[in-house]
Design a protein around this motif. Structure first.
Motif, PDB file in Angstrom:
ATOM      1  N   PRO A   1      10.108  31.927 -15.134  1.00 37.59           N
ATOM      2  CA  PRO A   1       9.690  32.350 -13.792  1.00 37.59           C
ATOM      3  C   PRO A   1       8.180  32.224 -13.607  1.00 37.59           C
ATOM      4  O   PRO A   1       7.423  32.281 -14.591  1.00 37.59           O
ATOM      5  CB  PRO A   1      10.113  33.826 -13.724  1.00 37.59           C
ATOM      6  N   SER A   2       7.788  32.075 -12.364  1.00 36.55           N
ATOM      7  CA  SER A   2       6.367  31.852 -12.093  1.00 36.55           C
ATOM      8  C   SER A   2       5.493  32.993 -12.594  1.00 36.55           C
ATOM      9  O   SER A   2       4.384  32.766 -13.076  1.00 36.55           O
ATOM     10  CB  SER A   2       6.145  31.631 -10.600  1.00 36.55           C
ATOM     11  N   VAL A   3       6.000  34.213 -12.512  1.00 40.09           N
ATOM     12  CA  VAL A   3       5.184  35.347 -12.946  1.00 40.09           C
ATOM     13  C   VAL A   3       4.952  35.296 -14.470  1.00 40.09           C
ATOM     14  O   VAL A   3       3.857  35.596 -14.958  1.00 40.09           O
ATOM     15  CB  VAL A   3       5.815  36.698 -12.482  1.00 40.09           C
ATOM     16  N   THR A   4       5.996  34.851 -15.202  1.00 36.52           N
ATOM     17  CA  THR A   4       5.873  34.720 -16.659  1.00 36.52           C
ATOM     18  C   THR A   4       4.929  33.565 -16.997  1.00 36.52           C
ATOM     19  O   THR A   4       4.105  33.668 -17.912  1.00 36.52           O
ATOM     20  CB  THR A   4       7.266  34.461 -17.294  1.00 36.52           C
ATOM     21  N   ALA A   5       5.056  32.473 -16.225  1.00 36.91           N
ATOM     22  CA  ALA A   5       4.184  31.314 -16.449  1.00 36.91           C
ATOM     23  C   ALA A   5       2.725  31.712 -16.257  1.00 36.91           C
ATOM     24  O   ALA A   5       1.850  31.348 -17.049  1.00 36.91           O
ATOM     25  CB  ALA A   5       4.549  30.188 -15.489  1.00 36.91           C
ATOM     26  N   SER A   6       2.486  32.484 -15.214  1.00 31.58           N
ATOM     27  CA  SER A   6       1.128  32.913 -14.926  1.00 31.58           C
ATOM     28  C   SER A   6       0.566  33.759 -16.077  1.00 31.58           C
ATOM     29  O   SER A   6      -0.583  33.577 -16.504  1.00 31.58           O
ATOM     30  CB  SER A   6       1.132  33.707 -13.616  1.00 31.58           C
ATOM     31  N   LYS A   7       1.400  34.675 -16.588  1.00 36.88           N
ATOM     32  CA  LYS A   7       0.955  35.526 -17.709  1.00 36.88           C
ATOM     33  C   LYS A   7       0.688  34.686 -18.952  1.00 36.88           C
ATOM     34  O   LYS A   7      -0.278  34.909 -19.677  1.00 36.88           O
ATOM     35  CB  LYS A   7       2.013  36.603 -18.014  1.00 36.88           C
ATOM     36  N   PHE A   8       1.585  33.726 -19.219  1.00 39.11           N
ATOM     37  CA  PHE A   8       1.426  32.883 -20.399  1.00 39.11           C
ATOM     38  C   PHE A   8       0.143  32.060 -20.298  1.00 39.11           C
ATOM     39  O   PHE A   8      -0.620  31.947 -21.271  1.00 39.11           O
ATOM     40  CB  PHE A   8       2.646  31.963 -20.567  1.00 39.11           C
ATOM     41  N   LEU A   9      -0.085  31.472 -19.127  1.00 34.58           N
ATOM     42  CA  LEU A   9      -1.287  30.649 -18.965  1.00 34.58           C
ATOM     43  C   LEU A   9      -2.545  31.502 -19.079  1.00 34.58           C
ATOM     44  O   LEU A   9      -3.557  31.064 -19.631  1.00 34.58           O
ATOM     45  CB  LEU A   9      -1.243  29.910 -17.622  1.00 34.58           C
ATOM     46  N   HIS A  10      -2.448  32.742 -18.598  1.00 31.23           N
ATOM     47  CA  HIS A  10      -3.584  33.657 -18.747  1.00 31.23           C
ATOM     48  C   HIS A  10      -3.855  33.909 -20.232  1.00 31.23           C
ATOM     49  O   HIS A  10      -5.008  33.906 -20.682  1.00 31.23           O
ATOM     50  CB  HIS A  10      -3.290  34.965 -18.011  1.00 31.23           C
ATOM     51  N   PHE A  11      -2.767  34.087 -20.978  1.00 31.06           N
ATOM     52  CA  PHE A  11      -2.879  34.301 -22.432  1.00 31.06           C
ATOM     53  C   PHE A  11      -3.542  33.092 -23.102  1.00 31.06           C
ATOM     54  O   PHE A  11      -4.454  33.239 -23.912  1.00 31.06           O
ATOM     55  CB  PHE A  11      -1.468  34.553 -23.000  1.00 31.06           C
ATOM     56  N   VAL A  12      -3.094  31.887 -22.716  1.00 30.66           N
ATOM     57  CA  VAL A  12      -3.661  30.668 -23.317  1.00 30.66           C
ATOM     58  C   VAL A  12      -5.142  30.539 -22.954  1.00 30.66           C
ATOM     59  O   VAL A  12      -5.982  30.274 -23.823  1.00 30.66           O
ATOM     60  CB  VAL A  12      -2.871  29.409 -22.852  1.00 30.66           C
ATOM     61  N   VAL A  13      -5.440  30.762 -21.689  1.00 34.16           N
ATOM     62  CA  VAL A  13      -6.832  30.630 -21.232  1.00 34.16           C
ATOM     63  C   VAL A  13      -7.738  31.622 -21.975  1.00 34.16           C
ATOM     64  O   VAL A  13      -8.846  31.273 -22.405  1.00 34.16           O
ATOM     65  CB  VAL A  13      -6.904  30.831 -19.694  1.00 34.16           C
ATOM     66  N   THR A  14      -7.263  32.850 -22.138  1.00 31.82           N
ATOM     67  CA  THR A  14      -8.048  33.863 -22.848  1.00 31.82           C
ATOM     68  C   THR A  14      -8.318  33.404 -24.287  1.00 31.82           C
ATOM     69  O   THR A  14      -9.443  33.516 -24.783  1.00 31.82           O
ATOM     70  CB  THR A  14      -7.290  35.218 -22.849  1.00 31.82           C
TER      71      THR A  14
END
Lengths: 191, 229
Positions: free
Chosen positions: A132-145
């Motif tokens: 889901p988009s909300v999970t994708a957003s969290k994952f990408l935030h994790f990667v970016v961090t």
């Protein structure tokens, strides 16, 4: 933003969300790969779209040696293909396996030689098939961090208008730039 | 110019027209107070005590008249804390404002609230009227769920399908050229076959969630965005 501004902004970027029309996404992969190499970074390609074997052939045709990049491949196993082990490749069972994807990114970044590194994520749009988009957003935030903490650059490929305004606004808060691929000239430095 | 028909009893209203008879205006307004389809509380603003309620207020809150009369309003039917009364302490106008009241089960009920100051018998009171908007809120939540899940369905299908269509065209061109590795073609076709199955599963799941109005699964960010737009 005009092409000139996009070019200047992109030249300063460490983390960039790069948007292109769907038909230009494969071309965008190749162009970004060349630009990463040109900038002196070692690329780490995270693919949730094409198997690494297909990517390798595509790169080889363009004169990019398999010894010049690293790959995390989340689709070969998903396609029932054979995972050929190698020091420059890590396989993840399928694109929805975010835990293993995160671990693979951490491990391979550690394994890569010291120096400038850059992740190319291909692509955010295809990742949305699997989570889901909300999970994708969290994952990408994790990667970016993670990338920011380890001083690694990142280019996230995405089909234009392939993110809803909510995700786009979230992404814009944690990447340095959102750039239109079509507005970038051939000589533009992405990083 | 004199208004036409002012001599007619129906143009004078019930009191002036004499229709209330011996019962008088007090009974008339008591009857209106009890029958009106708006819940009403009358508050003594100095003590924040409820001094009168109509039957609809009893059914809206689930409290009986005896429980309501003499009770302090804050923390009882009003979620505001002592010293933070929106009307007497914070001096806010309340006119058809979306608020919540607390019912006898401790649940918050969404209402449209209006507060008017009124002088009755030489003393000032607050006349608070409430309209239950639970059904409207439920409809809004359902609409939000439909839009959110429809938006997510499109997001997770449209662009990936466009990218896949491009890939299929490339694969077809490769096959036509004869310059291809069969296993590579198979892998890519299998990836997309799996992707298509996953997209169909996503659409079915999201359709089910939309039909069930599962608004609790909508991310707060989307909810805020929806409110803003």
């Amino acid at each position: 933003m005009d092409a000139q501004t996009a070019t200047e902004d992109a030249a300063e970027s460490l983390l960039c969300l790069l948007l292109a029309r769907p038909e230009n996404v494969p071309e965008m992969n190749l162009l970004v790969m060349k630009k990463i190499l040109k900038s002196g970074c070692t690329p780490l390609v995270v693919t949730v779209n094409k198997p690494c074997k297909v990517l390798a052939k595509m790169y080889e045709k363009e004169g990019i040696s398999p010894d010049s990049y690293y790959v995390i491949d989340a689709v070969t196993q998903y396609s029932g293909g054979v995972c050929i082990p190698g020091s420059r490749v890590k396989y993840v069972t399928n694109p929805s396996n975010l835990t293993d994807l995160g671990i693979a990114i951490t491990e391979l970044l550690k394994k890569m030689p010291a120096g400038k590194k850059c992740i190319m994520f291909d692509s955010v749009s295809m990742l949305l098939i699997h989570i889901p988009s909300v999970t994708a957003s969290k994952f990408l935030h994790f990667v970016v961090t993670k990338l920011k903490l380890t001083d690694v650059s990142g280019v996230f490929l995405c089909a234009e208008k392939g993110l809803d305004p909510v995700i786009l606004s979230q992404m814009s808060s944690f990447v340095d730039h959102i750039t239109d691929f079509e507005k970038i000239g051939a000589d533009t430095c992405i990083l | 110019m004199q208004e036409q028909g002012t001599d007619m009893p129906e143009k004078k209203g019930l009191i002036e027209g004499g229709a209330v008879g011996e019962a008088g205006p007090v009974d008339l307004f008591r009857t209106v107070f009890e029958r009106i389809q708006t819940a009403i509380l009358v508050i003594d603003p100095a003590a924040h005590r409820i001094v009168d309620v109509n039957p609809l207020m009893e059914s809206l809150t689930g409290f009986g008249r005896d429980q309501l009369l003499g009770s302090t309003c804050h923390g009882f039917v009003c979620p505001a804390r002592f010293g933070e009364c929106p009307v007497t302490d914070l001096h806010r106008d309340t006119l058809n404002a979306e608020r919540e009241i607390i019912n006898a089960n401790g649940k918050r009920v969404p209402v449209l609230k209006t507060v008017a100051k009124a002088e009755i018998g030489g003393r000032e009171y607050l006349v608070e009227s409430f309209t239950d908007i639970t059904d409207r809120k439920r409809a809004e939540e359902r609409q939000l769920a439909l839009i959110a899940f429809l938006s997510e369905s499109i997001l997770r299908a449209r662009k990936p399908l466009e990218i896949m269509q491009q890939d299929f065209e490339q694969l077809a061109a490769q096959a036509k050229s004869g310059d291809y590795d069969a296993e590579e073609i198979r892998m890519q076709l299998q990836v997309h076959a799996n992707n298509l199955r996953q997209i169909l599963t996503n659409i079915e799941d999201l359709q089910k969630k939309a039909l069930e109005g599962r608004s609790d699964e909508i991310p707060p960010e989307f909810r805020e965005f929806f409110k803003r737009t």
